[in-house]
Every structure is written in C-alpha cells, then in structure tokens.
Design a protein around this motif. Structure first.
Motif, PDB file in Angstrom:
ATOM      1  N   ASP A 222       0.801  -1.216   0.000  1.00 24.85           N
ATOM      2  CA  ASP A 222       0.000   0.000   0.000  1.00 24.85           C
ATOM      3  C   ASP A 222       0.833   1.265   0.000  1.00 24.85           C
ATOM      4  O   ASP A 222       0.336   2.336  -0.323  1.00 24.85           O
ATOM      5  N   ALA A 223       2.110   1.112   0.366  1.00 30.05           N
ATOM      6  CA  ALA A 223       2.959   2.295   0.414  1.00 30.05           C
ATOM      7  C   ALA A 223       3.781   2.454  -0.867  1.00 30.05           C
ATOM      8  O   ALA A 223       4.601   3.361  -0.966  1.00 30.05           O
ATOM      9  N   LEU A 224       3.543   1.587  -1.850  1.00 33.78           N
ATOM     10  CA  LEU A 224       4.341   1.682  -3.074  1.00 33.78           C
ATOM     11  C   LEU A 224       4.009   2.958  -3.830  1.00 33.78           C
ATOM     12  O   LEU A 224       2.845   3.336  -3.941  1.00 33.78           O
TER      13      LEU A 224
ATOM     14  N   LYS B 297       3.574   0.575  -8.013  1.00 32.55           N
ATOM     15  CA  LYS B 297       2.300  -0.111  -7.800  1.00 32.55           C
ATOM     16  C   LYS B 297       1.800  -0.659  -9.133  1.00 32.55           C
ATOM     17  O   LYS B 297       1.312  -1.782  -9.201  1.00 32.55           O
ATOM     18  N   ARG B 298       1.969   0.144 -10.182  1.00 31.64           N
ATOM     19  CA  ARG B 298       1.559  -0.315 -11.504  1.00 31.64           C
ATOM     20  C   ARG B 298       2.374  -1.548 -11.895  1.00 31.64           C
ATOM     21  O   ARG B 298       1.851  -2.519 -12.426  1.00 31.64           O
ATOM     22  N   ARG B 299       3.662  -1.494 -11.594  1.00 33.60           N
ATOM     23  CA  ARG B 299       4.506  -2.642 -11.901  1.00 33.60           C
ATOM     24  C   ARG B 299       4.033  -3.873 -11.121  1.00 33.60           C
ATOM     25  O   ARG B 299       3.953  -4.967 -11.662  1.00 33.60           O
ATOM     26  N   PHE B 300       3.699  -3.665  -9.854  1.00 37.35           N
ATOM     27  CA  PHE B 300       3.202  -4.778  -9.034  1.00 37.35           C
ATOM     28  C   PHE B 300       1.931  -5.377  -9.645  1.00 37.35           C
ATOM     29  O   PHE B 300       1.793  -6.588  -9.791  1.00 37.35           O
ATOM     30  N   ARG B 301       1.010  -4.481 -10.048  1.00 39.33           N
ATOM     31  CA  ARG B 301      -0.266  -4.951 -10.607  1.00 39.33           C
ATOM     32  C   ARG B 301      -0.071  -5.782 -11.868  1.00 39.33           C
ATOM     33  O   ARG B 301      -0.868  -6.654 -12.170  1.00 39.33           O
ATOM     34  N   GLN B 302       0.974  -5.463 -12.588  1.00 40.18           N
ATOM     35  CA  GLN B 302       1.248  -6.234 -13.795  1.00 40.18           C
ATOM     36  C   GLN B 302       2.010  -7.518 -13.457  1.00 40.18           C
ATOM     37  O   GLN B 302       1.740  -8.577 -14.007  1.00 40.18           O
TER      38      GLN B 302
END
Ligand SMILES: Nc1ncnc2c1ncn2[C@@H]1O[C@H](COP(=O)(O)OP(=O)(O)OP(=O)(O)O)[C@@H](O)[C@H]1O
Ligand SMILES: Nc1ncnc2c1ncn2[C@@H]1O[C@H](COP(=O)(O)OP(=O)(O)O)[C@@H](O)[C@H]1O
Ligand code: SF4
Ligand code: SF4
Ligand SMILES: [Mg+2]
Ligand SMILES: [Mg+2]
Lengths: 352, 350
Positions: free
Chosen positions: B74-76, B81-86
C-alpha cells in the motif's frame, strides 16, 4: 457369474435426452450384472452418462429423458424379478427406497432447509406407509437412530437439527442414512465424496466400507474419482461417452488395464505416495454426445487409433477371465502396459 | 532470475464484527522468492483463498504486512504499484464469478493487454490472443474467441482465467484451485502447462489446492504450507513434508487421503482422529486449535498456549506442535506455562 446371485441385470440399455439441439445419447448399450453383496464402481469424466445411468436404475430420469431400448431386471427380496423399465407407479414407489435407494450427487443441497432431520426420515417413511405401516412413531425413531449410527452420526444431536446446522460431511452421511431407512438391498451412490474435504471423505469411505463389509449391501458407486473405486469397489466399469469401455475386477482395471482410455486415466492421476511421477493428460476433450464420432468414440483422442477404429465401433471383447474391453487393439495396449511394468514397480518401491 | 520477492509478515485478516467476528487468517508469514513455488493446502474454510488474495494485493491484512521487495504494497509509489499490478496476477477459484458474463473471450483477454499497452497493433493483438488460447489448450482459438462465459464449461472457463493471468507476462501467479473444475483426464495437462511457465519463464507461484497429491506434483522442488483454522501449522520442502510430516494434522491428512491404487490405499496406515468435526472459527478451542481432534493430544501441554508456527524448527521446515517439539529435542521452544500445565496434568492422572 457363477456361485453368486445377481440382484440386478442390465442389458443393452440406451437412454437419450431430447434437447433443442438434438438427441443427447447419454447411455449407449450398457450391460452389466450386480451380485447381491457386490460393489461396482462406474468411473469416467463428467458428462459420460454416469448420473443418467444411476437415475435410470431408480426410474428417476428427468421428463425429457427416455429409455429407448434395453432391460433392467431386478431380483426383489421376494425373489420376484421386476423389469424396471415397465414397472407401474405403485410398484415403482415400493421399489424405490425398499429395494433400491439412491444417494444423489448434489446431496449437499438435497435436504429441505426448513425441515429437521427427524422430519426427513418421517417423510421418507410416509411414502411407504402401506407396506411399512409399522414405521411410525417409536419404531421410526428407532430405525432412524439405527441408520444414523450406521453412518457414525450421533442421533441425539442430529435428529433435532436443521440441515444448515450440520457440516457438509454430516449432511452427506444423513443422506446415506436416509437411503438405508427402509433397508434396501442395493444402494446407488452418485459422487458420494466429491466436493468434501479429505478428512470428511475418509469418514464417508469408512462408513461405506462398513455398510459393504458388515452389512453386505450391494452398492453401485458413480464417480469421476478413481481413488474411490480403488478404495471400495470389487469391480470397476470405465465409462466413456455413455458406454462401458472396460469392465473387470478392481485389480485388473488398476494393474492390468486393456483399454487406452483406462490407461489414460491412470496416467493422469497423481498419487501422494512414491516419488515424482511422469503424468500426462489424455489429449483433446470428450465428444459431443449429440454428434458422436464414427467408429470407436475414443478414436479422436486415442494414441492407438487406426483406420479400423475410425470405421467400426469395437464390441466388448473378453481380454481375461472376468475382464472385457471395447478396443480393437487391446493386445497391443496390454503388452505396452505390461512392458512399462518395470517402471511402475520402481514407482512402487519408492512408496515407503 | 529477475523479479522481486513477496513476503507476508505476520499477516492476519478478520471478517465480520462484534461477536460474529472471525479471524480467517491468523498471523501467517512466508516469503516467496522469484521463481519459487509455495503450495497451500488445508480443509475448506481454513483461509487459503484469503491468504492468496492478501498475497496478490487484493485484500488488505487487518494486521501485519505484505511486502513486495522491501516495501509494503500500500505504500508503493504509483509507478511501482503499476509494476506490481502487472507482475502479480491471480487465477480465481471460482471462474463463474471472476469472468464478466457480458464480455466474450476476446474482450476478456484484450482488456489487460490494452491497459498495460502490451500490443501495438490490431494484428499483434489478434496473434497474441491466439497464442494465449493455444497455451491453455483452448484450440482451435477461433472456436473460443467469440464465446461468452456461459457458453463455456467449468473447465474451459478456468482455462480462460489462466489465459487472462498470462496476458501480461506475470512474474508471480497466485493460482487458487486452478484445476478444480477441470476433468481428470485434462487436469494434468493444465497443471503441466503451469509448471512449464515456472520452469521455462521462471514464474513464481502461490498455488492453492485442497488436494495434497496435486500439491506434491506441482511443487516437487518447492514447498508446501498446511493451514488449519487460519494458521499455518506446517511449512516445509515438499519432499520432506510428504515423506516425514511433523505436525499431527499433516499426518492425519496424508493418512486419510484415498489413493488411486487399490492395494496401496486399502493397506495404508490410518491415523484416527479424536473427533471428526472441525471447530468453528467463532469458537476456537483454547491452546492448540487442533487439540480436540488430535490423536497426540496431551492434557495441559496442548490446551494452554497456542503453539507458534515455528514451535518446531528443522532447517527450512517449521511446525506448530509442542509434542513434536518435545520429541525432536526442542523442549526449550515450549513456553514455561504449557510445560508446567502438562506436568501438572500428568501428576494428577498418575
Ligand atoms: N468476504 C467474506 N466475508 C466474511 N467471511 C469470509 C469472507 N471470505 C471468507 N470468509 C470466511 O473466512 C474463512 C476462510 O475463507 P477462505 O475463503 O479463505 O477459505 P479457503 O481455505 O479458501 O476455503 P475453500 O477451500 O473452501 O476455498 C471462512 O470461514 C470463510 O467463511
Ligand atoms: N436433463 C437433461 N437434459 C438434457 N441433457 C442432459 C440432462 N441431464 C444430463 N444431460 C446430458 O447427458 C449427458 C450425461 O450426463 P450425466 O449422466 O449427468 O453424466 P455424468 O454423471 O457422467 O457427469 C451429458 O452430455 C449431459 O449434458
Ligand atoms: S478401438 Fe481403436 S480408437 Fe478405440 S480405443 Fe481401441 S485403439 Fe483406440
Ligand atoms: S500441540 Fe498437541 S494438540 Fe496440537 S498438534 Fe501438537 S500434539 Fe496435537
Ligand atoms: Mg454426474
Ligand atoms: Mg478458497
């Protein structure tokens, strides 16, 4: 079979469903016998006609289904032989539950949510009041108690409960107990352990084993789960596209299969015991039962298929005493399987 | 192997409130390194899917943290965060609920490709869709591209979910019972395909299944975590855990499992439980949550404190059991209060 009284004999059974798209040929030319203390398992993937077959044996097929052909002969407790395909409503009602009971696939949802378990027993008994006039009040409670104990449930707790107060495994056992109420000779169980947790499955399997070994019920299991057959069956029928493609003793089917579909199923199921296994799927998917392939219905997925297979549907051929397989090339299939025996034994050796 | 580790650090998740509040996942920790596989097994309702959804960043823990690399999800910062979502994809347990019923297969699969700008032209998009459907065994692709979820079987829907997870070349996949709806004869094909992604592309997996034999097949080189009532009760390398399980619950699961081999399954040694019924999360037993059912239960020792997930430590292998700790010479890992209660109970019965 010699030396054994058959309680059920099915011959050349054909069942179809009328649908908008055409006739679904769910059961095709099925024949088998069931001994009076025998357990027979039908295994095969979903849509292969297992449930339809089970339903036909208690004459509970849906409206759009019809038995096009064949014979289902049942030897009742009175030794009278009933032809199930022609039984009238009155006899049918007596037959169901008293001679032959079925525990349905969706058993988990089959109990009425607003009725206590006690009332489910009363309901089942009520339908049979003419023949079982005595099964009311005390006698009913006593018999229900006995049945619940047979499936290892605590009657004191269960009888007064509503279905939602019981776990999935308990509800499944209640359904089996209901099936036992009128002391039938044959019990048909459609996917009795599917969708249950391992520990619950184990409890159900042990209950069924007791019914088989101690109470000597004749049983038919219908399941896609090979391990249920491995646990409980005396004989196994592999079904594909509505038909029995191999039938034999449980050891024959698991250790000496002769039909490529049986081989394919065995190669596709992982076991926990032993080392890492080479597992493979059967290529392709089961056929559309409205538009079946020519010849052997398994040919589009079969590694052994030849032109003959594409043209002619093989009959069940005796491949060993008490074992039949519907395959033109069963000898080749068998010798390949046995040649792999070394590899399989190695796998067994790892099972420490 | 490139990629970023994902870590659950003492993560818990509660549902409901007041007297109806349940802790579906309670203090679970693990790390999955790039390219690694962890399989979660356990009975229905033990918290596998909840753990999976926290790991994929779809559900916030009520306590504890989920880390992507060093940082809490949540702190990304936005870009990360976009990279994580992908990078992190989930295949949901219920393909009926997770596929939008008014979108056909083409629409379902092209949405993530567009969102992450992964295909440049129409023809590239078409090729990619075809390739994806072939990878998951939905062939010929033309037959499926225009179909809606209700026109597919359960197994086919599950394959579409897998294809959707693959659209964005993920480095980590949370696969929640991805083969439960697929027919036996085809199940291994889909599993082997996922295994191929792991071997050839180095995709890491959190793989959820209730079938221990499937877990063994999928994570032979990886680890298995066994959950019970929201807790991780045993976590260890697959081959060790299957051959020498430490926790009585794992042993019970292994001994109960029916196997597709008549001699093996009929002659298997069975562990019998003290009670068949699983307690409710609303009314957890004191001490070890497995104690009302556990065949190794000892009064005092087992019903005083709750064994921590690392009550037993054997290198990479952890188990939450005091009796096992004592038998493996790790008595010092048992809290004094439990030891004393155990000794007291023993004195009373002697
Ligand atoms: N959204 C929710 N609201 C309330 N309770 C929930 C919710 N989701 C899950 N639970 C509860 O949390 C517990 C764990 O559920 P979870 O779905 O994680 O289990 P699971 O191990 O995946 O089970 P299964 O094997 O049946 O999929 C269960 O008691 C469940 O009823
Ligand atoms: N009420 C029905 N109407 C039309 N088709 C049906 C009906 N019930 C089952 N079928 C079809 O009959 C075939 C066999 O189904 P079923 O007996 O349920 O198989 P199984 O139990 O082996 O999964 C399937 O193709 C199924 O779609
Ligand atoms: S008859 Fe031919 S196609 Fe059918 S199972 Fe035997 S080898 Fe395969
Ligand atoms: S702590 Fe006791 S009750 Fe819990 S698993 Fe170990 S032996 Fe069983
Ligand atoms: Mg069925
Ligand atoms: Mg789940």
């Amino acid at each position: 079979m010699e030396g054994r009284a058959d309680v059920l004999s099915v011959r050349e059974l054909e069942i179809g469903y009328e649908t908008g798209r055409g006739l679904v040929r769910a059961v095709r030319g099925v024949s088998f016998d069931l001994g009076d203390d025998e357990s027979l398992a039908f295994i095969g993937e979903s849509g292969s006609g297992k449930t339809t077959l089970g339903l036909s044996l208690v004459r509970l097929l849906p409206q759009n289904a019809s038995i096009a052909k064949g014979e289902i002969a049942f030897r009742a407790a009175s030794e009278e032989v009933l032809d199930l395909t022609t039984l009238d409503d009155e006899d049918l009602r007596r037959f169901r539950w008293e001679e032959c009971a079925m525990v349905f696939q969706s058993a988990l949802n089959a109990l009425n949510p607003v009725m206590r378990i006690r009332d489910h027993f009363a309901d089942t008994a009520k339908d049979h009041s003419e023949t079982n006039g005595s099964l009311k009040g005390r006698a009913l409670t006593e018999r229900a108690t006995e049945c619940l104990e047979m499936v290892q449930l605590d009657p004191g707790r269960v009888l007064g409960s509503f279905p939602h107060e019981l776990s999935g495994g308990m509800r499944q056992r209640v359904m089996i107990a209901l099936g036992l109420l009128l002391n039938p000779r044959v019990l048909i169980l459609d996917e009795p352990t599917t969708a249950l947790d391992v520990l619950t499955q184990r409890a159900i399997i042990e209950v069924l084993r007791t019914l088989k070994v101690e109470h000597r019920f004749a049983m038919i299991f219908v399941s896609h789960d090979l391990s249920l057959a491995a646990e409980l069956a005396d004989r196994v029928a592999t079904t594909y596209a509505g038909r029995i493609v191999e039938l034999g003793e449980v050891e024959q089917i698991f250790y000496h299969p002769r039909h490529p579909y049986t081989v394919g199923l065995l190669d596709a199921v992982p076991t926990l015991a032993g080392g890492q296994q080479e597992l493979s799927s059967i290529p392709g998917s089961p056929p559309d039962l409205i538009d079946l392939p020519t010849g052997c219905k398994f040919h589009p997925r079969c590694p052994y298929a030849t032109d003959k297979c594409r043209e002619e549907d093989p009959p069940l051929i005796e491949v060993a005493p008490a074992q039949t397989a519907a395959c033109w090339h069963w000898e080749k299939v068998g010798s390949d399987w046995e040649a792999r025996g070394g590899e399989i034994h190695e796998r067994d050796a790892n099972r420490a | 192997m490139s990629g970023t580790p994902i870590e659950l650090e003492h993560a818990s998740r509660s549902y409901g409130s007041g007297s109806q509040q349940v802790r579906a996942v309670d203090d679970v920790s693990f790390t999955i390194e790039p390219g690694q596989t962890l399989c979660l097994v356990g009975e229905s309702g033990c918290g596998k899917s909840t753990t999976g959804r926290m790991t994929a960043g779809l559900l916030e823990p009520s306590q504890g943290r989920v880390l992507y690399g060093e940082k809490e999800i949540d702190a990304l910062p936005d870009a990360e965060k976009r990279r994580f979502r992908q990078a992190v994809q989930i295949i949901h347990q219920d393909p009926y609920a997770s596929l939008n019923p008014i979108r056909n297969v083409t629409q379902i699969l092209s949405a993530p490709l567009r969102r992450h700008k992964l295909t440049k032209s129409r023809s590239e998009l078409q090729n990619r869709l075809r390739e994806l459907l072939e990878t998951v065994g939905l062939t010929p692709p033309e037959e499926f591209l225009k179909k809606y979820p209700h026109q597919l079987s359960g197994g086919q829907r599950q394959r579409v979910s897998v294809a959707r997870a693959l659209t964005v070349d993920p480095e980590f996949i949370v696969a929640d019972e991805p083969v439960s709806m697929v027919d036996v004869s085809m199940r291994i094909g889909l599993l082997n395909m996922l295994l191929g992604l792991q071997k050839d592309l180095g995709v890491a997996f959190l793989f959820i299944t209730h079938d221990l034999a499937v877990a063994k097949h999928f994570s032979w080189e990886g680890r298995i975590g066994v959950m019970y009532l929201g807790r991780m009760v045993e976590l260890g390398p697959t081959q060790k855990l299957v051959r020498e399980p430490v926790h009585p619950y794992t042993r019970a699961l292994i001994s109960a499992l029916p196997e597709a081999d008549p001699e093996l399954t009929r002659n298997k040694e069975r562990l019998s439980l003290r009670s068949p019924d699983i307690p409710s999360l609303l009314d957890l037993p004191a001490g070890c949550p497995f104690h009302p059912r556990c065949p190794m239960y000892e009064e005092g020792l087992c019903d005083t404190d709750r064994p921590a997930e690392d009550a037993v430590i054997l290198e990479e292998h952890l188990a939450a059991c005091y009796v096992a700790a004592r038998e493996l010479g790790q008595e010092d890992r048992i809290p004094e209060s439990s030891r004393a209660a155990g000794a007291e109970a023993a004195r009373r019965t002697a």
